[in-house]
Design a protein around this motif. Structure first.
Motif, PDB file in Angstrom:
ATOM      1  N   ILE A  14       0.871  -1.189   0.000  1.00 59.04           N
ATOM      2  CA  ILE A  14       0.000   0.000   0.000  1.00 59.04           C
ATOM      3  C   ILE A  14       0.902   1.231   0.000  1.00 59.04           C
ATOM      4  O   ILE A  14       1.286   1.734   1.068  1.00 59.04           O
ATOM      5  N   PRO A  15       1.278   1.727  -1.166  1.00 57.80           N
ATOM      6  CA  PRO A  15       2.204   2.863  -1.190  1.00 57.80           C
ATOM      7  C   PRO A  15       1.620   4.156  -0.630  1.00 57.80           C
ATOM      8  O   PRO A  15       2.380   5.026  -0.210  1.00 57.80           O
ATOM      9  N   VAL A  16       0.290   4.283  -0.620  1.00 59.50           N
ATOM     10  CA  VAL A  16      -0.334   5.499  -0.105  1.00 59.50           C
ATOM     11  C   VAL A  16      -1.492   5.118   0.805  1.00 59.50           C
ATOM     12  O   VAL A  16      -2.407   4.407   0.381  1.00 59.50           O
ATOM     13  N   LEU A  17      -1.442   5.575   2.054  1.00 56.66           N
ATOM     14  CA  LEU A  17      -2.561   5.435   2.983  1.00 56.66           C
ATOM     15  C   LEU A  17      -2.700   6.756   3.732  1.00 56.66           C
ATOM     16  O   LEU A  17      -1.739   7.216   4.362  1.00 56.66           O
ATOM     17  N   GLN A 167       0.741  -0.962  12.899  1.00 57.36           N
ATOM     18  CA  GLN A 167       1.517  -2.076  13.427  1.00 57.36           C
ATOM     19  C   GLN A 167       0.638  -3.250  13.855  1.00 57.36           C
ATOM     20  O   GLN A 167       1.084  -4.406  13.852  1.00 57.36           O
ATOM     21  N   ALA A 168      -0.641  -2.962  14.184  1.00 56.54           N
ATOM     22  CA  ALA A 168      -1.472  -3.972  14.829  1.00 56.54           C
ATOM     23  C   ALA A 168      -2.326  -4.788  13.880  1.00 56.54           C
ATOM     24  O   ALA A 168      -2.629  -5.955  14.170  1.00 56.54           O
ATOM     25  N   THR A 169      -2.737  -4.213  12.750  1.00 53.67           N
ATOM     26  CA  THR A 169      -3.728  -4.882  11.917  1.00 53.67           C
ATOM     27  C   THR A 169      -3.372  -4.731  10.446  1.00 53.67           C
ATOM     28  O   THR A 169      -2.696  -3.783  10.044  1.00 53.67           O
ATOM     29  N   PRO A 170      -3.865  -5.651   9.608  1.00 56.73           N
ATOM     30  CA  PRO A 170      -3.714  -5.464   8.158  1.00 56.73           C
ATOM     31  C   PRO A 170      -4.424  -4.186   7.717  1.00 56.73           C
ATOM     32  O   PRO A 170      -5.449  -3.806   8.293  1.00 56.73           O
ATOM     33  N   GLN A 171      -3.880  -3.550   6.710  1.00 57.98           N
ATOM     34  CA  GLN A 171      -4.410  -2.254   6.275  1.00 57.98           C
ATOM     35  C   GLN A 171      -5.057  -2.352   4.891  1.00 57.98           C
ATOM     36  O   GLN A 171      -4.689  -3.220   4.098  1.00 57.98           O
ATOM     37  N   PRO A 172      -6.031  -1.476   4.621  1.00 54.72           N
ATOM     38  CA  PRO A 172      -6.536  -0.425   5.495  1.00 54.72           C
ATOM     39  C   PRO A 172      -7.599  -0.943   6.471  1.00 54.72           C
ATOM     40  O   PRO A 172      -8.602  -1.534   6.040  1.00 54.72           O
ATOM     41  N   ASP A 173      -7.391  -0.747   7.753  1.00 53.09           N
ATOM     42  CA  ASP A 173      -8.382  -1.082   8.786  1.00 53.09           C
ATOM     43  C   ASP A 173      -9.268   0.147   8.955  1.00 53.09           C
ATOM     44  O   ASP A 173      -9.050   0.982   9.838  1.00 53.09           O
ATOM     45  N   VAL A 174     -10.267   0.268   8.093  1.00 58.32           N
ATOM     46  CA  VAL A 174     -11.069   1.491   8.039  1.00 58.32           C
ATOM     47  C   VAL A 174     -11.773   1.770   9.362  1.00 58.32           C
ATOM     48  O   VAL A 174     -11.750   2.910   9.852  1.00 58.32           O
ATOM     49  N   PRO A 175     -12.427   0.788  10.017  1.00 58.91           N
ATOM     50  CA  PRO A 175     -13.059   1.092  11.309  1.00 58.91           C
ATOM     51  C   PRO A 175     -12.075   1.625  12.348  1.00 58.91           C
ATOM     52  O   PRO A 175     -12.395   2.567  13.087  1.00 58.91           O
TER      53      PRO A 175
END
Length: 256
Positions: A14-17, A167-175
């Motif tokens: 994910i190059p941009v978040l 660090q904690a979850t796969p992204q994007p973790d929208v919630p």
């Protein structure tokens, strides 16, 4: 747009978040995030008073975000719209560096702003309160109503929360990203910046998520550009009392 945290070429795949809050007067009309007609295809909300947008992305993976620089002692009543700076980049084919170099030549015409523009190759930052534009190396950045990474309490809190989520979850973790942006914790008076506005106003604006009858956080937005060409733009809109009133979840394909 008044607060944003960005992971640029920092996450694998994910190059941009970007996760951001837009703060604005509630009476100012706006269109919910959508695909704009015309070419290139743009995905963004729209300011229905002055045109343009506070944040957006196009089908070529070009993105831009603008925030106001809080400077009440230096306000130009006839200044052009800062939201047009975002739209103009999304409609252009100039590199981020070339685009900001051109904006820099005329940036004294505008009220204070911070502008980040980028594409899959990289990103650049310009403030008309901070000299020439500069490239942004891969990393995590935070932006509010002062210069990039100025450690205002609201920005520090949001950036720390953003880093923990990454660090904690796969992204994007929208919630989780929305929850981080929904932080209503005000800063202690001793930590408030002095920007030339009354103390009660500094207090109101010191939380990442702002709630008041006239002015506050209107929307939270999450943008993710995946390296495989998938794009996501999520927007949650809020009422003056801070209650969610609508969501837009846009998915699209992008190709540089």
């Amino acid at each position: 747009m008044c607060l944003a945290v960005l992971a640029l070429h920092h996450l694998t795949g994910i190059p941009v978040l970007i996760a951001s809050n837009r703060d604005e007067f509630h009476e100012r009309p706006a269109q919910a995030a959508s695909m704009w007609p015309g070419e290139p295809r743009i995905y963004a909300g729209r300011d229905l008073r002055a045109g343009g947008t506070w944040m957006g992305v196009n089908e070529h993976g070009r993105y831009a975000i603008v925030t106001n620089f809080r400077d009440p002692q230096h306000v130009l009543n006839d200044a052009p719209s800062r939201g047009a700076l975002v739209e103009d980049f999304l409609r252009s084919d100039a590199s981020p560096a070339d685009y900001l170099a051109a904006v820099h030549e005329r940036d004294a015409l505008y009220n204070g702003f911070n502008l980040i523009v980028g594409d899959i190759a990289g990103a650049c930052y310009l403030s008309n309160r901070d000299g020439a534009p500069r490239a942004l190396p891969p990393g995590i950045y935070a932006l509010s109503n002062h210069l990039l990474d100025t450690p205002w309490p609201k920005l520090t809190r949001t950036k720390i929360g953003f880093e923990r989520i990454l660090q904690a979850t796969p992204q994007p973790d929208v919630p989780a990203l929305y929850a981080n942006l929904f932080d209503r914790t005000p800063a202690d008076d001793a930590d408030l910046p002095a920007t030339g506005i009354p103390l009660d106003r500094e207090r109101l604006l010191s939380s990442p998520f702002i709630v008041s009858p006239n002015y506050g956080t209107r929307a939270s937005t999450v943008l993710a550009l995946h390296a495989d060409g998938r794009g996501e733009l999520h927007e949650r809109r809020y009422s003056p009392n801070g209650e969610p009133v609508g969501d837009s979840d846009l998915t699209f394909s992008w190709q540089a």
